[in-house]
Scaffold this motif. Structure first.
Motif, short mmCIF file in Angstrom:
data_model
loop_
_atom_site.label_atom_id
_atom_site.label_comp_id
_atom_site.label_asym_id
_atom_site.label_seq_id
_atom_site.Cartn_x
_atom_site.Cartn_y
_atom_site.Cartn_z
N UNK A 129 0.79 -1.20 -0.10
CA UNK A 129 0.09 0.05 0.07
C UNK A 129 0.71 1.33 0.11
N UNK A 130 0.57 2.27 -0.59
CA UNK A 130 1.17 3.55 -0.66
C UNK A 130 0.17 4.67 -0.14
N UNK A 131 -1.03 4.29 0.34
CA UNK A 131 -2.06 5.35 0.80
C UNK A 131 -2.46 5.27 2.10
N UNK A 133 -1.21 6.44 5.60
CA UNK A 133 -0.18 7.40 6.19
C UNK A 133 0.78 7.02 7.22
N UNK A 134 0.53 5.99 7.93
CA UNK A 134 1.40 5.28 8.75
C UNK A 134 2.47 4.82 8.12
N UNK A 135 2.49 4.08 7.11
CA UNK A 135 3.47 3.54 6.38
C UNK A 135 4.31 4.62 5.75
N UNK A 136 3.95 5.46 5.14
CA UNK A 136 4.81 6.78 4.45
C UNK A 136 5.45 7.45 5.68
N UNK A 137 4.61 7.64 6.97
CA UNK A 137 5.24 8.31 7.99
C UNK A 137 6.45 7.34 8.62
N UNK A 138 6.35 6.17 8.42
CA UNK A 138 7.30 5.10 8.89
C UNK A 138 8.57 5.50 8.20
N UNK A 157 2.59 15.86 -2.47
CA UNK A 157 1.25 16.24 -2.98
C UNK A 157 0.08 16.31 -2.13
N UNK A 158 -1.05 16.56 -2.18
CA UNK A 158 -1.96 16.62 -1.21
C UNK A 158 -2.78 15.21 -0.91
N UNK A 159 -2.10 14.26 -1.02
CA UNK A 159 -2.66 12.82 -1.07
C UNK A 159 -2.80 12.66 0.57
N UNK A 160 -3.67 11.79 0.69
CA UNK A 160 -3.96 11.25 2.23
C UNK A 160 -2.82 10.72 2.89
#
Length: 189
Positions: A129-131, A133-138, A157-160
C-alpha cells in the motif's frame, strides 16, 4: 439535398459564414500571449479563441502569432522550451516525496523521497500500500533517524498518505507550514 437544408434551417443550424474582426482577434491573442499563453502554440491559441467566442481560422491564428510573438514562435519551432530554474540552498534543505501507483493492481506500491540539492535518494520502498499515512510516516522516521536530522522543507502532493509526514515535519522543525504542497498543473505545460 432540399430535405437536409430544410431540416438544418428548422433546427437553426448553419455553417459558420462570418469570422470575428481580425483586430479583435489580434487583441485577444496579444492579451493571452502576455498573460498565460506565452509558451503555447497556435493550436492552443485557436482553441482559446474558439472557447471565448472568437471565430477565426487556425491559419489566421498562426499568422497573427508570427506577427505578435516572433521570438516565441521561433523558440517553439526549435522545440526548446524555457525551463524553470530550480534552486536548493544545500543538502537536506528540501526533500521531495511522491508515490507511484501504476503497479498497484499487481500489489506493488512504490514510494520515494529525494534530496532536492544533491538528488540523493533518501528512500525508495515497495510495499502493498502507498495510501496508508502510517507507512509513509514510517519511511520518513527511518530516514530522519538514519540521517540524524530532518530537512528544512518537505514537498509532496496533497494525498492522504502525506498528512502524517506534514504534521511530523511541522513538529520536527517546530514551525508550521514547512511542508510544501505540490500544486497540480491545470494544463499540460
Amino acid at each position: 439535398m432540399r430535405t437536409l437544408k430544410r431540416i438544418l434551417k428548422h433546427q437553426g443550424l448553419f455553417r459558420k459564414k462570418f469570422n470575428t474582426d481580425i483586430l479583435e482577434a489580434a487583441m485577444f491573442i496579444q492579451d493571452k500571449i502576455t498573460s498565460t499563453g506565452n509558451q503555447q502554440g497556435y493550436r492552443w491559441m485557436h482553441l482559446q479563441c474558439t472557447q471565448h467566442g472568437i471565430t477565426i481560422t487556425r491559419d489566421n491564428v498562426q499568422i497573427l502569432m508570427k506577427l505578435l510573438d516572433p521570438i516565441g514562435v521561433q523558440i517553439r519551432q526549435k522545440k526548446r522550451l524555457r525551463r524553470r530554474q530550480y534552486f536548493a540552498k544545500g543538502p537536506d534543505f528540501i526533500w521531495h516525496l511522491d508515490s507511484y501507483d501504476k503497479l498497484k493492481r499487481y500489489g506493488l506500491c512504490i514510494n520515494g523521497c529525494i534530496d532536492g540539492f544533491s538528488r540523493y535518494l533518501i528512500w525508495l520502498n515497495v510495499y502493498t500500500t502507498s495510501s496508508n499515512p502510517r507507512v509513509i510516516a514510517g519511511y520518513y522516521m527511518e530516514a530522519v533517524s538514519s540521517r540524524k536530522g530532518c530537512p528544512s522543507l518537505m514537498r509532496g502532493d496533497k494525498g492522504t498518505e502525506n498528512g502524517h509526514v506534514a504534521h511530523m515535519q511541522d513538529f520536527m522543525t517546530d514551525r508550521k507550514g514547512f511542508h510544501l504542497w505540490k500544486k497540480y498543473r491545470e494544463s499540460k505545460n
